[in-house]
Design an enzyme around this catalytic site. Structure first.
Site, PDB file in Angstrom:
ATOM      1  N   GLU A 137       0.822  -1.203   0.000  1.00 18.16           N
ATOM      2  CA  GLU A 137       0.000   0.000   0.000  1.00 18.16           C
ATOM      3  C   GLU A 137       0.865   1.267   0.000  1.00 18.16           C
ATOM      4  O   GLU A 137       0.438   2.323  -0.464  1.00 18.16           O
ATOM      5  CB  GLU A 137      -0.917   0.001   1.236  1.00 18.16           C
ATOM      6  CG  GLU A 137      -2.358   0.316   0.918  1.00 18.16           C
ATOM      7  CD  GLU A 137      -3.288   0.087   2.089  1.00 18.16           C
ATOM      8  OE1 GLU A 137      -4.341  -0.518   1.874  1.00 18.16           O
ATOM      9  OE2 GLU A 137      -2.972   0.502   3.217  1.00 18.16           O
ATOM     10  N   HIS A 178       8.145 -27.149  -1.015  1.00 21.29           N
ATOM     11  CA  HIS A 178       7.623 -28.328  -1.695  1.00 21.29           C
ATOM     12  C   HIS A 178       6.556 -27.976  -2.737  1.00 21.29           C
ATOM     13  O   HIS A 178       5.964 -28.858  -3.342  1.00 21.29           O
ATOM     14  CB  HIS A 178       7.085 -29.320  -0.650  1.00 21.29           C
ATOM     15  CG  HIS A 178       8.176 -29.815   0.244  1.00 21.29           C
ATOM     16  ND1 HIS A 178       8.793 -31.032   0.085  1.00 21.29           N
ATOM     17  CD2 HIS A 178       8.812 -29.204   1.274  1.00 21.29           C
ATOM     18  CE1 HIS A 178       9.739 -31.161   0.998  1.00 21.29           C
ATOM     19  NE2 HIS A 178       9.770 -30.062   1.730  1.00 21.29           N
ATOM     20  N   LYS A 183     -13.779   0.433  -3.850  1.00 23.64           N
ATOM     21  CA  LYS A 183     -14.842   0.668  -2.865  1.00 23.64           C
ATOM     22  C   LYS A 183     -16.024   1.378  -3.516  1.00 23.64           C
ATOM     23  O   LYS A 183     -17.182   1.078  -3.241  1.00 23.64           O
ATOM     24  CB  LYS A 183     -14.314   1.512  -1.689  1.00 23.64           C
ATOM     25  CG  LYS A 183     -13.387   0.743  -0.751  1.00 23.64           C
ATOM     26  CD  LYS A 183     -13.070   1.563   0.489  1.00 23.64           C
ATOM     27  CE  LYS A 183     -12.127   0.798   1.405  1.00 23.64           C
ATOM     28  NZ  LYS A 183     -11.557   1.605   2.477  1.00 23.64           N
TER      29      LYS A 183
HETATM   30  O1  PA5 Z   1      -3.967   1.164   5.790  1.00 25.72           O
HETATM   31  C1  PA5 Z   1      -5.070   1.586   5.465  1.00 25.72           C
HETATM   32  O2  PA5 Z   1      -5.297   2.767   5.350  1.00 25.72           O
HETATM   33  C2  PA5 Z   1      -6.204   0.614   5.192  1.00 25.72           C
HETATM   34  O3  PA5 Z   1      -5.781  -0.686   5.204  1.00 25.72           O
HETATM   35  C3  PA5 Z   1      -7.266   0.805   6.267  1.00 25.72           C
HETATM   36  O4  PA5 Z   1      -6.660   0.614   7.525  1.00 25.72           O
HETATM   37  C4  PA5 Z   1      -8.427  -0.169   6.090  1.00 25.72           C
HETATM   38  O5  PA5 Z   1      -9.035   0.035   4.842  1.00 25.72           O
HETATM   39  C5  PA5 Z   1      -9.432   0.005   7.207  1.00 25.72           C
HETATM   40  O6  PA5 Z   1      -9.912   1.307   7.245  1.00 25.72           O
HETATM   41  P1  PA5 Z   1     -10.717   1.837   8.490  1.00 25.72           P
HETATM   42  O7  PA5 Z   1      -9.802   1.819   9.681  1.00 25.72           O
HETATM   43  O8  PA5 Z   1     -11.128   3.226   8.122  1.00 25.72           O
HETATM   44  O9  PA5 Z   1     -11.898   0.925   8.692  1.00 25.72           O
END
Ligand code: PA5
Length: 417
Positions: A279, A300, A410
């Site tokens: 990310e 394996h 999303k």
């Molecule tokens: O690192 C990030 O920003 C994402 O992985 C969020 O943590 C994840 O989408 C969860 O978001 P939220 O904490 O708003 O529910």
């Protein structure tokens, strides 16, 4: 505190002149990270500046949770989930749920949209006293919203509305979002996801520390480990060296990094690393694709590809030098295994694979955890990788702390709903 992790980049196959050519970019990245001008870098000084009162509140909530329940269901996804699970599994092992334990056991929900998973979890909870720890910075993420709604209903059905409210702990934004509003309306105990720390860098905030404290691990031990890492010049130089090495390998067409471990309890730590790097770097048409393998099992299935397949990857080996236990292989196993330490055989596997892969020209980084896994050493490891990842992304020319691409799917999903 002495830092107990060490990186060895000597098998990455990099030329000293190439490394020198990146020094200016590395200096700039370090300066940027510590400039106090970058958004979402609150985690950098957190181990020094953390709110002591908040730690006291976390400890006190953990004590209450320990009196209230045998199972704490931690609801969250991505950065609001992976860190706590990674660290919990490293500290408690592969069979924690089956062993008797005085502290509450952690269960995880809200990281998928599976009715089957959540139904099974609710069946497990029928024989347990349980509490919920719901974690969402936005408060609107679909997966944790679904899980929270389902489990809250089960909690209310079991304990009634008032007692259920006493069993819900919410970690969310300080002021915004539906979870914050609900928590205030219903009187849940709340903790804050700091504004200047993104999900994947939030393990050492209440997001990771509250569930881990409830499971019996002291929050300040993680923070003191992270502090020691940040103050250890040599270790921070290694983080920078690793970031430089990754960028050089990327330029040479090594577009995949495989995190590997020989201890099964590292599996979720690799998941956390995948999110952290994936990310942070995967944007603007760039980024190293982070993957993971568990050895020796995956040798394996993937050993052939690694040895002779497309040479598009490098390996990052996570080594536990002092596993928490050892066994002697009984005579019935026959030669050459009989009488040997299982850990020694595992190490022979690691060294053998490293030698074979080196002959195949695969670049490698090795990380040694020199002491038994503990909260302090995990604080160091988390801080090391967060720092290395941020530096690496800066050098790659991307923002380590945003995730613009996450919104696209999303939006499409919302339209279909
Ligand atoms: O690192 C990030 O920003 C994402 O992985 C969020 O943590 C994840 O989408 C969860 O978001 P939220 O904490 O708003 O529910």
């Amino acid at each position: 505190m002495k830092c107990l992790i060490e990186m060895n980049g000597s098998m990455a196959g990099l030329d000293p002149a190439e490394i020198r050519s990146m020094q200016e970019a590395a200096d700039l990245a370090v300066a940027r990270l510590h400039s106090d001008k970058e958004s979402f870098t609150g985690w950098v000084d957190l181990p020094e500046t953390y709110d002591r009162d908040e730690i006291r509140r976390i400890r006190s909530a953990a004590q209450t949770i320990a009196q209230q329940c045998t199972a704490l269901v931690v609801i969250g996804i991505g950065g609001s989930y992976l860190g706590a699970r990674a660290v919990y599994e490293l500290l408690t092992g592969s069979f924690a749920h089956l062993l008797p334990q005085k502290k509450p056991k952690l269960y995880f929900a809200g990281q998928n949209i599976s009715a089957v998973y959540h139904k099974e979890l609710m069946e497990v909870l029928e024989s347990q006293e349980f509490c919920l720890c719901v974690i969402s910075k936005s408060g609107t993420t679909a997966e944790p919203s679904i899980a929270f709604a389902l489990l809250k209903d089960a909690l209310i059905l079991r304990y009634g509305k008032e007692e259920a409210a006493r069993r819900i702990y919410a970690i969310t934004d300080a002021s915004k979002g539906v979870l914050r509003q609900e928590a205030e309306r219903e009187g849940y105990e709340t903790f804050v996801v700091p504004d200047d720390i993104g999900g994947r860098y939030s393990v050492l905030t209440p997001v990771g520390l509250l569930p881990l404290a409830a499971a019996g691990f002291d929050p300040e031990e993680f923070l003191s480990g992270a502090r020691a890492a940040g103050q250890d010049r040599e270790l921070m130089d290694q983080a920078r060296e690793y970031a430089v090495g990754r960028n050089l390998l990327y330029k040479k067409g090594k577009h995949i990094e495989i995190f590997e471990s020989y201890e099964p309890r590292f599996a979720f730590f690799a998941e956390w690393l995948k999110q952290l790097f994936g990310e942070s770097e995967g944007k603007g048409g760039k980024g190293i694709f982070p993957a993971s393998l568990n050895f020796s099992s995956d040798l394996h299935s993937m050993g052939q590809f690694l040895q002779e397949g497309t040479p598009c990857f490098f390996e990052t080996i996570l080594e536990e030098c002092r596993p928490a236990a050892d066994l002697c292989v009984p005579n019935s196993a026959g030669s050459p295994l009989a009488g040997k330490s299982v850990n020694d055989i595992n190490r022979a596997a690691l060294e053998g694979v490293a030698a074979a892969h080196r002959q195949a020209g695969i670049p490698m980084f090795r990380f040694e955890l020199k002491e038994k896994i503990s909260p302090q050493i995990l604080g160091q490891v988390v801080y090391f990788f967060e720092t290395a990842c941020a530096l690496s992304a800066y050098m790659m020319g991307v923002d380590p702390f945003d995730q613009p691409g996450v919104e696209a799917y999303k939006r499409e999903m919302r339209e279909r709903l």
